[in-house]
Design a protein around this motif. Sequence first.
Motif, PDB file in Angstrom:
ATOM      1  N   HIS A  37       0.845  -1.187   0.000  1.00  0.00           N
ATOM      2  CA  HIS A  37       0.000   0.000   0.000  1.00  0.00           C
ATOM      3  C   HIS A  37       0.886   1.245   0.000  1.00  0.00           C
ATOM      4  N   LEU A  38       0.539   2.226  -0.819  1.00  0.00           N
ATOM      5  CA  LEU A  38       1.256   3.492  -0.858  1.00  0.00           C
ATOM      6  C   LEU A  38       0.713   4.384   0.248  1.00  0.00           C
ATOM      7  N   ASN A  39       1.584   4.815   1.158  1.00  0.00           N
ATOM      8  CA  ASN A  39       1.178   5.685   2.254  1.00  0.00           C
ATOM      9  C   ASN A  39       1.995   6.966   2.157  1.00  0.00           C
ATOM     10  N   CYS A  40       1.305   8.101   2.025  1.00  0.00           N
ATOM     11  CA  CYS A  40       1.974   9.396   1.876  1.00  0.00           C
ATOM     12  C   CYS A  40       1.725  10.306   3.069  1.00  0.00           C
ATOM     13  N   GLU A  41       1.245   9.752   4.166  1.00  0.00           N
ATOM     14  CA  GLU A  41       1.009  10.545   5.370  1.00  0.00           C
ATOM     15  C   GLU A  41       2.351  11.017   5.936  1.00  0.00           C
ATOM     16  N   PRO A  42       2.512  12.317   6.129  1.00  0.00           N
ATOM     17  CA  PRO A  42       3.789  12.821   6.652  1.00  0.00           C
ATOM     18  C   PRO A  42       4.141  12.181   7.995  1.00  0.00           C
ATOM     19  N   GLY A  43       5.366  11.712   8.113  1.00  0.00           N
ATOM     20  CA  GLY A  43       5.842  11.117   9.354  1.00  0.00           C
ATOM     21  C   GLY A  43       5.400   9.689   9.601  1.00  0.00           C
ATOM     22  N   PHE A  44       4.715   9.066   8.651  1.00  0.00           N
ATOM     23  CA  PHE A  44       4.230   7.700   8.846  1.00  0.00           C
ATOM     24  C   PHE A  44       5.389   6.716   8.972  1.00  0.00           C
ATOM     25  N   THR A  45       5.277   5.812   9.929  1.00  0.00           N
ATOM     26  CA  THR A  45       6.179   4.671  10.045  1.00  0.00           C
ATOM     27  C   THR A  45       5.343   3.455  10.375  1.00  0.00           C
ATOM     28  N   ALA A  46       5.805   2.307   9.978  1.00  0.00           N
ATOM     29  CA  ALA A  46       5.107   1.061  10.262  1.00  0.00           C
ATOM     30  C   ALA A  46       5.747   0.404  11.481  1.00  0.00           C
ATOM     31  N   PRO A  47       4.953  -0.303  12.280  1.00  0.00           N
ATOM     32  CA  PRO A  47       5.525  -1.018  13.419  1.00  0.00           C
ATOM     33  C   PRO A  47       6.516  -2.088  12.971  1.00  0.00           C
ATOM     34  N   GLN A  48       7.379  -2.466  13.875  1.00  0.00           N
ATOM     35  CA  GLN A  48       8.352  -3.516  13.578  1.00  0.00           C
ATOM     36  C   GLN A  48       7.627  -4.784  13.135  1.00  0.00           C
ATOM     37  N   GLY A  49       8.182  -5.451  12.149  1.00  0.00           N
ATOM     38  CA  GLY A  49       7.593  -6.677  11.629  1.00  0.00           C
ATOM     39  C   GLY A  49       6.808  -6.484  10.347  1.00  0.00           C
ATOM     40  N   TYR A  50       6.504  -5.245   9.999  1.00  0.00           N
ATOM     41  CA  TYR A  50       5.795  -4.941   8.765  1.00  0.00           C
ATOM     42  C   TYR A  50       6.791  -4.457   7.720  1.00  0.00           C
ATOM     43  N   ARG A  51       6.446  -4.656   6.467  1.00  0.00           N
ATOM     44  CA  ARG A  51       7.309  -4.151   5.391  1.00  0.00           C
ATOM     45  C   ARG A  51       7.164  -2.639   5.305  1.00  0.00           C
ATOM     46  N   PHE A  52       8.265  -1.983   5.018  1.00  0.00           N
ATOM     47  CA  PHE A  52       8.322  -0.524   4.959  1.00  0.00           C
ATOM     48  C   PHE A  52       9.426  -0.180   3.976  1.00  0.00           C
ATOM     49  N   GLU A  53       9.028   0.212   2.750  1.00  0.00           N
ATOM     50  CA  GLU A  53      10.000   0.454   1.689  1.00  0.00           C
ATOM     51  C   GLU A  53       9.792   1.833   1.076  1.00  0.00           C
ATOM     52  N   LYS A  54      10.847   2.387   0.566  1.00  0.00           N
ATOM     53  CA  LYS A  54      10.772   3.672  -0.119  1.00  0.00           C
ATOM     54  C   LYS A  54       9.984   3.501  -1.422  1.00  0.00           C
ATOM     55  N   LEU A  84       5.999   2.504   0.809  1.00  0.00           N
ATOM     56  CA  LEU A  84       5.194   1.331   0.491  1.00  0.00           C
ATOM     57  C   LEU A  84       5.218   0.430   1.716  1.00  0.00           C
ATOM     58  N   THR A  85       4.051  -0.058   2.118  1.00  0.00           N
ATOM     59  CA  THR A  85       3.965  -0.847   3.338  1.00  0.00           C
ATOM     60  C   THR A  85       2.813  -1.849   3.253  1.00  0.00           C
ATOM     61  N   ASN A  86       2.881  -2.866   4.100  1.00  0.00           N
ATOM     62  CA  ASN A  86       1.758  -3.797   4.233  1.00  0.00           C
ATOM     63  C   ASN A  86       1.024  -3.553   5.540  1.00  0.00           C
ATOM     64  N   TYR A  87       1.250  -2.403   6.146  1.00  0.00           N
ATOM     65  CA  TYR A  87       0.585  -2.044   7.400  1.00  0.00           C
ATOM     66  C   TYR A  87      -0.526  -1.031   7.161  1.00  0.00           C
ATOM     67  N   GLU A  88      -1.706  -1.337   7.675  1.00  0.00           N
ATOM     68  CA  GLU A  88      -2.847  -0.428   7.646  1.00  0.00           C
ATOM     69  C   GLU A  88      -3.282  -0.210   9.093  1.00  0.00           C
ATOM     70  N   PRO A  89      -3.150   0.987   9.619  1.00  0.00           N
ATOM     71  CA  PRO A  89      -3.510   1.234  11.022  1.00  0.00           C
ATOM     72  C   PRO A  89      -4.942   0.829  11.381  1.00  0.00           C
ATOM     73  N   ASP A  90      -5.879   0.983  10.457  1.00  0.00           N
ATOM     74  CA  ASP A  90      -7.287   0.671  10.749  1.00  0.00           C
ATOM     75  C   ASP A  90      -7.663  -0.774  10.485  1.00  0.00           C
ATOM     76  N   ASN A  91      -6.753  -1.577   9.941  1.00  0.00           N
ATOM     77  CA  ASN A  91      -7.047  -2.962   9.584  1.00  0.00           C
ATOM     78  C   ASN A  91      -6.312  -3.889  10.539  1.00  0.00           C
ATOM     79  N   LYS A  92      -7.016  -4.452  11.492  1.00  0.00           N
ATOM     80  CA  LYS A  92      -6.400  -5.308  12.503  1.00  0.00           C
ATOM     81  C   LYS A  92      -5.928  -6.649  11.914  1.00  0.00           C
ATOM     82  N   GLU A  93      -6.332  -6.953  10.694  1.00  0.00           N
ATOM     83  CA  GLU A  93      -5.975  -8.214  10.064  1.00  0.00           C
ATOM     84  C   GLU A  93      -4.713  -8.111   9.201  1.00  0.00           C
ATOM     85  N   THR A  94      -4.123  -6.934   9.120  1.00  0.00           N
ATOM     86  CA  THR A  94      -2.974  -6.722   8.245  1.00  0.00           C
ATOM     87  C   THR A  94      -1.843  -7.672   8.602  1.00  0.00           C
ATOM     88  N   PHE A  95      -1.212  -8.226   7.581  1.00  0.00           N
ATOM     89  CA  PHE A  95      -0.138  -9.185   7.799  1.00  0.00           C
ATOM     90  C   PHE A  95       1.194  -8.505   7.957  1.00  0.00           C
TER      91      PHE A  95
END
Length: 92
Positions: free
Chosen positions: A55-72, A80-91
Amino acid sequence: MRAFEALEKTAQLKELKEYGRVRATRSMALIGRDVVVETTDPADRNGLYQQQFLHLNCEPGFTAPQGYRFEKSMTEGCVLTNYEPDNKETFG
């Protein structure tokens, strides 16, 4: 893909300004290698995350918790990340 990301960034920043967050009712675009899939279903997105879509996330200052993908991304200020703050099922 660069043009798509730039348009998506503009839309996200507009929603953040107008609503204080990217609206949860909006569908999300997940990016794979040279393909974008848009869906409103969190279960579908979870399946796409397993297939290496992000998922493309452009929120200023966004970081994903440890264990999630987080790429430029190709677009400055977005990730780019596989973390969605509102989706408790995110892998992670």
